[in-house]
Design a protein around this motif. Structure first.
Motif, PDB file in Angstrom:
ATOM      1  N   ARG A  91      77.157 -44.865  19.874  1.00 53.82           N
ATOM      2  CA  ARG A  91      76.923 -43.952  20.993  1.00 53.82           C
ATOM      3  C   ARG A  91      77.543 -44.486  22.273  1.00 53.82           C
ATOM      4  O   ARG A  91      78.108 -43.722  23.069  1.00 53.82           O
ATOM      5  N   ALA A  92      77.446 -45.796  22.486  1.00 51.99           N
ATOM      6  CA  ALA A  92      78.046 -46.397  23.678  1.00 51.99           C
ATOM      7  C   ALA A  92      79.561 -46.244  23.657  1.00 51.99           C
ATOM      8  O   ALA A  92      80.187 -45.938  24.684  1.00 51.99           O
ATOM      9  N   MET A  93      80.164 -46.460  22.501  1.00 51.02           N
ATOM     10  CA  MET A  93      81.613 -46.284  22.377  1.00 51.02           C
ATOM     11  C   MET A  93      82.018 -44.834  22.647  1.00 51.02           C
ATOM     12  O   MET A  93      83.002 -44.559  23.336  1.00 51.02           O
ATOM     13  N   ALA A  94      81.238 -43.905  22.078  1.00 48.90           N
ATOM     14  CA  ALA A  94      81.573 -42.492  22.224  1.00 48.90           C
ATOM     15  C   ALA A  94      81.413 -42.020  23.664  1.00 48.90           C
ATOM     16  O   ALA A  94      82.108 -41.093  24.102  1.00 48.90           O
ATOM     17  N   ALA A  95      80.489 -42.656  24.414  1.00 50.94           N
ATOM     18  CA  ALA A  95      80.248 -42.251  25.800  1.00 50.94           C
ATOM     19  C   ALA A  95      81.309 -42.782  26.746  1.00 50.94           C
ATOM     20  O   ALA A  95      81.475 -42.251  27.857  1.00 50.94           O
ATOM     21  N   ALA A  96      82.018 -43.816  26.336  1.00 52.49           N
ATOM     22  CA  ALA A  96      83.064 -44.390  27.188  1.00 52.49           C
ATOM     23  C   ALA A  96      84.271 -43.442  27.214  1.00 52.49           C
ATOM     24  O   ALA A  96      84.453 -42.620  26.322  1.00 52.49           O
ATOM     25  N   VAL A 209      80.339 -41.289  15.186  1.00 55.03           N
ATOM     26  CA  VAL A 209      81.644 -41.973  15.212  1.00 55.03           C
ATOM     27  C   VAL A 209      82.811 -40.996  15.095  1.00 55.03           C
ATOM     28  O   VAL A 209      83.967 -41.419  15.059  1.00 55.03           O
ATOM     29  N   ARG A 210      82.531 -39.699  15.079  1.00 56.84           N
ATOM     30  CA  ARG A 210      83.588 -38.742  14.758  1.00 56.84           C
ATOM     31  C   ARG A 210      84.744 -38.756  15.761  1.00 56.84           C
ATOM     32  O   ARG A 210      85.875 -38.431  15.409  1.00 56.84           O
ATOM     33  N   HIS A 211      84.465 -39.122  17.016  1.00 62.82           N
ATOM     34  CA  HIS A 211      85.524 -39.126  18.031  1.00 62.82           C
ATOM     35  C   HIS A 211      86.110 -40.518  18.280  1.00 62.82           C
ATOM     36  O   HIS A 211      86.946 -40.675  19.167  1.00 62.82           O
ATOM     37  N   LEU A 212      85.667 -41.509  17.521  1.00 56.27           N
ATOM     38  CA  LEU A 212      86.147 -42.865  17.748  1.00 56.27           C
ATOM     39  C   LEU A 212      87.529 -43.057  17.127  1.00 56.27           C
ATOM     40  O   LEU A 212      87.957 -42.308  16.246  1.00 56.27           O
ATOM     41  N   THR A 213      88.200 -44.085  17.597  1.00 53.09           N
ATOM     42  CA  THR A 213      89.521 -44.405  17.052  1.00 53.09           C
ATOM     43  C   THR A 213      89.366 -45.184  15.748  1.00 53.09           C
ATOM     44  O   THR A 213      88.282 -45.684  15.408  1.00 53.09           O
TER      45      THR A 213
END
Length: 230
Positions: A91-96, A209-213
């Motif tokens: 969630r933290a990664m996705a919010a960045a 995680v769907r929008h993560l790289t």
């Protein structure tokens, strides 16, 4: 399942069959509240009633989807506390702010035939799961092990949904098979039960995680693997 929810799902299912035309189209707020009660996401119900997806919903790194099964494999055996740590990190990664990837518009969801099997494949595509990733994740989460070509056949309307596939899709979506049964009209398997908390957690992780790289998903997979060594 709650009879009221069962009725609402049946109503939405009829609107899907008729191309999303109802006497009173459901509002976005209604869909969001209903999705929360069902354990689905509002985007899933947007697909069901033919509502356009919000901007950015399909902003995926397509190569990242191939790493989701690795993440799932490492996350499933973990205790609840570690699964929550993974989800919090995701969630933290996705919010960045998202890394700049391309000036090209996001790729559309795959073309699908009419029907509820194709709809469920599109729901998995909303999670950045192509047919190969969907087959791998479904096998890990439900022991319903089908080939990517079978997923493609469901997508194209060549293979109809059955109770076994319904269980597989329900696990990846993190909802009881009875929810999908009310939506699709397919009878669930005998003894079908709600997914275990660990399955629901991992289904939530897949969504997050769907929008993560690719690099970010690989990093989370490494993190999950490290948790498993403790």
């Amino acid at each position: 399942m709650n009879p009221d929810l069962d009725f609402l799902l049946a109503h939405l299912a009829r609107s899907h069959v008729t191309g999303g035309t109802t006497s009173s189209p459901p509002t976005e707020e209604f869909l969001r509240r209903l999705a929360e009660q069902l354990g689905l996401h509002s985007h899933d119900l947007f697909l069901l009633v033919g509502r356009p997806l919000p901007e950015g919903a399909l902003d995926f790194d397509r190569t990242a989807g191939s790493w989701v099964s690795v993440l799932v494999q490492h996350a499933l055996p973990l205790p609840a506390a570690d699964r929550e740590r993974l989800r919090a990190r995701a969630r933290a990664m996705a919010a960045a702010p998202r890394p700049v990837r391309s000036t090209e518009p996001p790729a559309p969801l795959p073309s699908c035939a009419p029907g509820f099997g194709p709809l469920l494949v599109r729901m998995l595509a909303l999670r950045n799961l192509n047919r190969t990733a969907a087959a791998e994740v479904m096998c890990l989460m439900s022991d319903v092990c089908k080939s990517p070509s079978t997923i493609a056949m469901v997508r194209d309307g060549v293979k109809e949904l059955d109770a076994e596939l319904l269980d597989g899709f329900a696990a990846v979506l993190g909802v009881p098979a009875t929810v999908l049964a009310a939506l699709t009209g397919v009878r669930p398997s005998e003894g079908s039960v709600a997914p275990a908390p660990g399955i629901v957690d991992v289904a939530g992780l897949i969504w997050e995680v769907r929008h993560l790289t690719e690099a970010q998903v690989r990093g989370l997979s490494d993190m999950a693997e490290e948790f498993g060594r403790k």
